[in-house]
Write a protein that holds these residues in place. Structure first.
Motif, mmCIF file in Angstrom:
data_model
loop_
_atom_site.group_PDB
_atom_site.id
_atom_site.type_symbol
_atom_site.label_atom_id
_atom_site.label_comp_id
_atom_site.label_asym_id
_atom_site.label_seq_id
_atom_site.Cartn_x
_atom_site.Cartn_y
_atom_site.Cartn_z
ATOM 1 N N VAL A 1 0.812 -1.213 0.000
ATOM 2 C CA VAL A 1 0.000 0.000 0.000
ATOM 3 C C VAL A 1 0.850 1.270 0.000
ATOM 4 C CG1 VAL A 1 -1.645 1.317 1.414
ATOM 5 C CG2 VAL A 1 -2.022 -1.111 0.998
ATOM 6 N N TYR A 2 2.032 1.220 0.611
ATOM 7 C CA TYR A 2 2.870 2.420 0.714
ATOM 8 C C TYR A 2 4.000 2.447 -0.321
ATOM 9 C CZ TYR A 2 0.490 3.208 5.158
ATOM 10 O OH TYR A 2 -0.472 3.429 6.124
ATOM 11 N N GLU A 3 3.909 1.626 -1.358
ATOM 12 C CA GLU A 3 5.057 1.496 -2.268
ATOM 13 C C GLU A 3 5.402 2.799 -2.987
ATOM 14 O OE1 GLU A 3 4.755 -1.241 -5.481
ATOM 15 O OE2 GLU A 3 2.911 -0.419 -6.275
ATOM 16 N N ARG A 4 4.443 3.719 -3.171
ATOM 17 C CA ARG A 4 4.738 4.988 -3.841
ATOM 18 C C ARG A 4 5.187 6.074 -2.856
ATOM 19 N NH1 ARG A 4 3.024 5.756 -8.907
ATOM 20 N NH2 ARG A 4 4.851 7.119 -8.899
ATOM 21 N N LEU A 5 5.035 5.824 -1.573
ATOM 22 C CA LEU A 5 5.380 6.839 -0.567
ATOM 23 C C LEU A 5 6.741 6.508 0.022
ATOM 24 C CD1 LEU A 5 1.910 7.326 1.154
ATOM 25 C CD2 LEU A 5 2.805 8.330 -0.959
ATOM 26 N N THR A 6 7.765 6.803 -0.749
ATOM 27 C CA THR A 6 9.142 6.524 -0.369
ATOM 28 C C THR A 6 9.941 7.816 -0.385
ATOM 29 O OG1 THR A 6 9.647 6.017 -2.664
ATOM 30 C CG2 THR A 6 9.117 4.154 -1.232
ATOM 31 N N PHE A 7 11.083 7.809 0.269
ATOM 32 C CA PHE A 7 11.929 8.992 0.346
ATOM 33 C C PHE A 7 13.201 8.762 -0.468
ATOM 34 C CE2 PHE A 7 9.668 8.680 4.512
ATOM 35 C CZ PHE A 7 8.697 9.618 4.196
ATOM 36 N N GLY A 8 13.353 9.581 -1.482
ATOM 37 C CA GLY A 8 14.552 9.491 -2.304
ATOM 38 C C GLY A 8 14.398 8.687 -3.571
ATOM 39 N N ARG A 9 13.220 8.125 -3.797
ATOM 40 C CA ARG A 9 12.993 7.392 -5.037
ATOM 41 C C ARG A 9 11.508 7.378 -5.352
ATOM 42 N NH1 ARG A 9 14.489 1.247 -4.977
ATOM 43 N NH2 ARG A 9 13.085 1.356 -6.741
ATOM 44 N N ASP A 10 11.184 6.967 -6.582
ATOM 45 C CA ASP A 10 9.813 7.024 -7.088
ATOM 46 C C ASP A 10 8.910 5.982 -6.459
ATOM 47 O OD1 ASP A 10 8.046 5.697 -9.655
ATOM 48 O OD2 ASP A 10 7.785 7.838 -9.268
ATOM 49 N N HIS A 11 9.467 4.815 -6.139
ATOM 50 C CA HIS A 11 8.674 3.747 -5.547
ATOM 51 C C HIS A 11 9.597 2.745 -4.871
ATOM 52 C CE1 HIS A 11 9.803 2.112 -9.500
ATOM 53 N NE2 HIS A 11 9.709 0.926 -8.941
ATOM 54 N N ALA A 12 9.035 1.987 -3.971
ATOM 55 C CA ALA A 12 9.806 0.950 -3.290
ATOM 56 C C ALA A 12 10.021 -0.243 -4.205
ATOM 57 C CB ALA A 12 9.079 0.511 -2.018
ATOM 58 N N ALA A 13 11.107 -0.968 -3.958
ATOM 59 C CA ALA A 13 11.356 -2.201 -4.697
ATOM 60 C C ALA A 13 10.214 -3.184 -4.446
ATOM 61 C CB ALA A 13 12.680 -2.814 -4.267
ATOM 62 N N SER A 14 9.820 -3.887 -5.490
ATOM 63 C CA SER A 14 8.643 -4.753 -5.418
ATOM 64 C C SER A 14 8.988 -6.168 -5.857
ATOM 65 C CB SER A 14 7.536 -4.195 -6.326
ATOM 66 O OG SER A 14 6.481 -5.119 -6.451
ATOM 67 N N PHE A 15 8.307 -7.133 -5.255
ATOM 68 C CA PHE A 15 8.467 -8.510 -5.711
ATOM 69 C C PHE A 15 7.900 -8.704 -7.107
ATOM 70 C CE2 PHE A 15 8.838 -9.138 -1.098
ATOM 71 C CZ PHE A 15 9.969 -9.940 -1.060
ATOM 72 N N LEU A 16 7.039 -7.797 -7.563
ATOM 73 C CA LEU A 16 6.525 -7.888 -8.930
ATOM 74 C C LEU A 16 7.634 -7.702 -9.962
ATOM 75 C CD1 LEU A 16 3.167 -5.896 -8.646
ATOM 76 C CD2 LEU A 16 3.503 -8.382 -8.615
ATOM 77 N N GLU A 17 8.751 -7.131 -9.556
ATOM 78 C CA GLU A 17 9.875 -6.940 -10.466
ATOM 79 C C GLU A 17 10.715 -8.206 -10.621
ATOM 80 O OE1 GLU A 17 10.043 -2.329 -8.900
ATOM 81 O OE2 GLU A 17 11.740 -3.663 -8.516
ATOM 82 N N LEU A 18 10.482 -9.195 -9.749
ATOM 83 C CA LEU A 18 11.258 -10.430 -9.770
ATOM 84 C C LEU A 18 10.419 -11.680 -10.012
ATOM 85 C CD1 LEU A 18 13.590 -9.913 -6.650
ATOM 86 C CD2 LEU A 18 14.190 -9.568 -9.050
#
Length: 386
Positions: free
Chosen positions: A204-221
Motif C-alpha cells: 500500500v505504501y510502495e509509492r510513498l518513499t523517500f529518495g525514489r519514485d517507488h519501493a522495490a517490489s516482488f513484482l519486479e522479480l
C-alpha cells in the motif's frame, strides 16, 4: 441453551488500540490529532468530480466480481510502467479496499493451524487477519539500530521453514517506515519458492518513499506462477482513504477462486468508485509526486523536531507517512497516549496497537500541514519540559 457468542478466534481478536485512544478525544477541537493514517487534504478534485458524474449518470449497478475490465487494463498498464515488467490484466482483481484484499488473500491460502510469519511491528489488520482464519501467527520484529529500522535477513530466512504456509510482508511498513532492501528481495523470494510458501506483499505504501519514485517490489522479480500475491490500494498515494478501493495481483491459477471469494465477500466494488479510480490512474502521477515531496518535507520537520527534544529516540523511516518514536522511560504506550491527550492536547497512536513489538513506542502521522506539525512538536516539547 448455548450462549450467542462468536467463535473463539473472533473473541480473541484485539480491538484497535488506535481507535480506543482516539475515540476518547475524537472531535475535540482542543486536541491536535495525528493518530490516523491519512493526510489533511481531501482526494484531488478531478477524482471527486469523476465519481460525482458517474454517480449522477446512474452508474449504481453491479459490476464484474473482479472489477471493470477497463480499470483492470488501466492497472495493468500502470503496474507495467512502474515496475518495468508486464502484469497482465487477467491477473488483477479489484477489491473493496486494500484490507479486503488482505482478507481475501488469507481466505484463499490460509487454513486452520497453518503457520504464518509476519514482520512487525505492523498495522494490526495484517497480523490479525491470519488469526481470523485460525492460522498460527509468528511475528519477526524489525529493530532500531544506528538510527534506522532494520530486519535481520538471516533471522527471516530461519523463520521461513518448510512448515510455513505464508509470509505477510508490509514494506514500506506501517508504522516504522522500514522498507525491505532491494538486494534482499531475491533471497526472500527464493526461500519462499523452495518451500512453497505464499508471499503476501502489502504494497500500500510502495509509492510513498523517500529518495525514489517507488519501493522495490516482488513484482519486479516474481514469475506469474510464483506463489506471490501483491495487495495494494488507492487509499494512500492518491489520497483516497475513504473510498475503499484496492486491488490484488494474483497467480493465474488463483484468479478464478478469488473471483468466487469476492462474490461471497462484497460481490464487487462500486461502479462509480471504479470510474473515479480510472481518473486517478490517468491523471495522478503529478499528485503522487507532490504528495511525496510534502511527506519528505514533513518527515524532516517532524523527525528533526523530535530528535531536538531530550529523551526521545526517533529512527529514520525509509517510506510511509509516520514517525515511530519512543520517549525514554515509557513502558505503557496506551497510558502515555492517553496522558498526552489529557495534558498536552496531543493525539498520537500507541505503539502497542501494532503488536507487542511496538510497546513503548508512539506513532505520529506527519501527513499534515507544516503549521499543524509544528504546533504538535511545540506541545510535545512543552510536555517533556515538565
Amino acid at each position: 441453551m448455548h450462549p450467542p457468542v462468536a467463535r473463539p478466534e473472533v473473541l480473541a481478536l484485539r480491538s484497535s488500540q488506535i481507535r480506543d485512544v482516539a475515540n476518547a478525544a475524537l472531535g475535540r477541537p482542543d486536541v491536535l490529532p495525528f493518530w490516523f493514517g491519512e493526510g489533511d487534504l481531501p482526494t484531488p478534485e478531478p477524482v471527486r468530480r469523476a465519481a460525482a458524474e458517474a454517480l449522477m449518470s446512474g452508474r449504481t449497478y453491479y459490476t464484474h466480481n473482479l472489477g471493470r475490465p477497463e480499470l483492470r487494463e488501466a492497472l495493468s498498464a500502470y503496474l507495467g510502467r512502474l515496475h518495468g515488467r508486464p502484469v497482465g490484466a487477467e491477473r488483477l482483481a479489484v477489491t473493496s479496499a486494500g484490507v479486503s484484499g488482505l482478507m481475501i488473500a488469507a481466505q484463499a491460502v490460509v487454513s486452520p493451524g497453518d503457520r504464518v510469519v509476519v514482520t512487525g511491528p505492523v498495522w494490526p489488520n495484517v497480523a490479525e487477519i491470519p488469526r481470523i482464519m485460525s492460522g498460527q501467527v509468528e511475528t519477526l520484529a524489525v529493530q532500531a539500530a544506528q538510527g534506522r529500522w532494520r530486519l535481520d535477513l538471516d533471522r527471516l530466512m530461519d523463520a521461513l521453514t518448510p512448515d510455513t504456509c505464508a509470509l505477510f510482508l508490509n514494506s514500506p511498513n506501517n508504522p516504522t517506515g522500514w522498507t525491505l532492501p532491494a538486494e534482499d528481495r531475491a533471497a526472500v523470494l527464493e526461500r519462499c519458492r523452495k518451500y512453497g510458501i505464499w508471499l503476501i506483499a502489502d504494497d500500500v505504501y510502495e509509492r510513498l518513499t523517500f529518495g525514489r519514485d517507488h519501493a522495490a517490489s516482488f513484482l519486479e522479480l516474481a514469475e506469474p506462477e510464483d506463489r506471490v500475491i501483491s495487495v495494494n490500494s488507492f487509499s494512500k498515494a492518491w489520497r483516497m482513504t475513504g473510498w475503499r478501493l484496492g486491488w490484488m495481483v494474483l497467480p493465474p491459477a488463483l484468479v478464478e477462486p478469488v473471483g468466487v471469494l469476492l462474490e461471497y465477500n462484497t460481490s464487487c466494488a462500486p461502479d462509480f468508485v471504479q470510474h473515479a479510480a480510472l481518473t486517478a490512474l490517468e491523471e495522478g502521477e503529478p499528485w503522487i509526486a507532490e504528495l511525496r515531496a510534502e511527506l519528505s518535507a514533513a518527515k524532516d520537520q517532524v523527525l528533526g523536531g523530535l530528535r531536538a527534544i531530550p529523551g526521545i529516540e526517533a529512527p529514520e523511516p525509509d517510506g510511509g507517512m509516520y514517525a515511530f518514536f519512543r520517549i525514554e522511560g515509557c513502558e505503557n504506550s496506551v497510558d502515555l497516549a492517553r496522558t498526552l491527550i489529557a495534558e498536552a492536547k496531543l493525539g498520537l497512536a500507541p505503539g502497542s496497537a501494532f503488536g507487542t513489538e511496538g510497546e513503548g513506542w508512539l506513532r505520529w502521522c506527519f501527513a499534515a500541514r507544516p503549521e499543524k506539525n509544528a504546533e504538535g512538536l511545540a506541545r510535545l516539547a512543552a510536555y517533556m519540559s515538565r
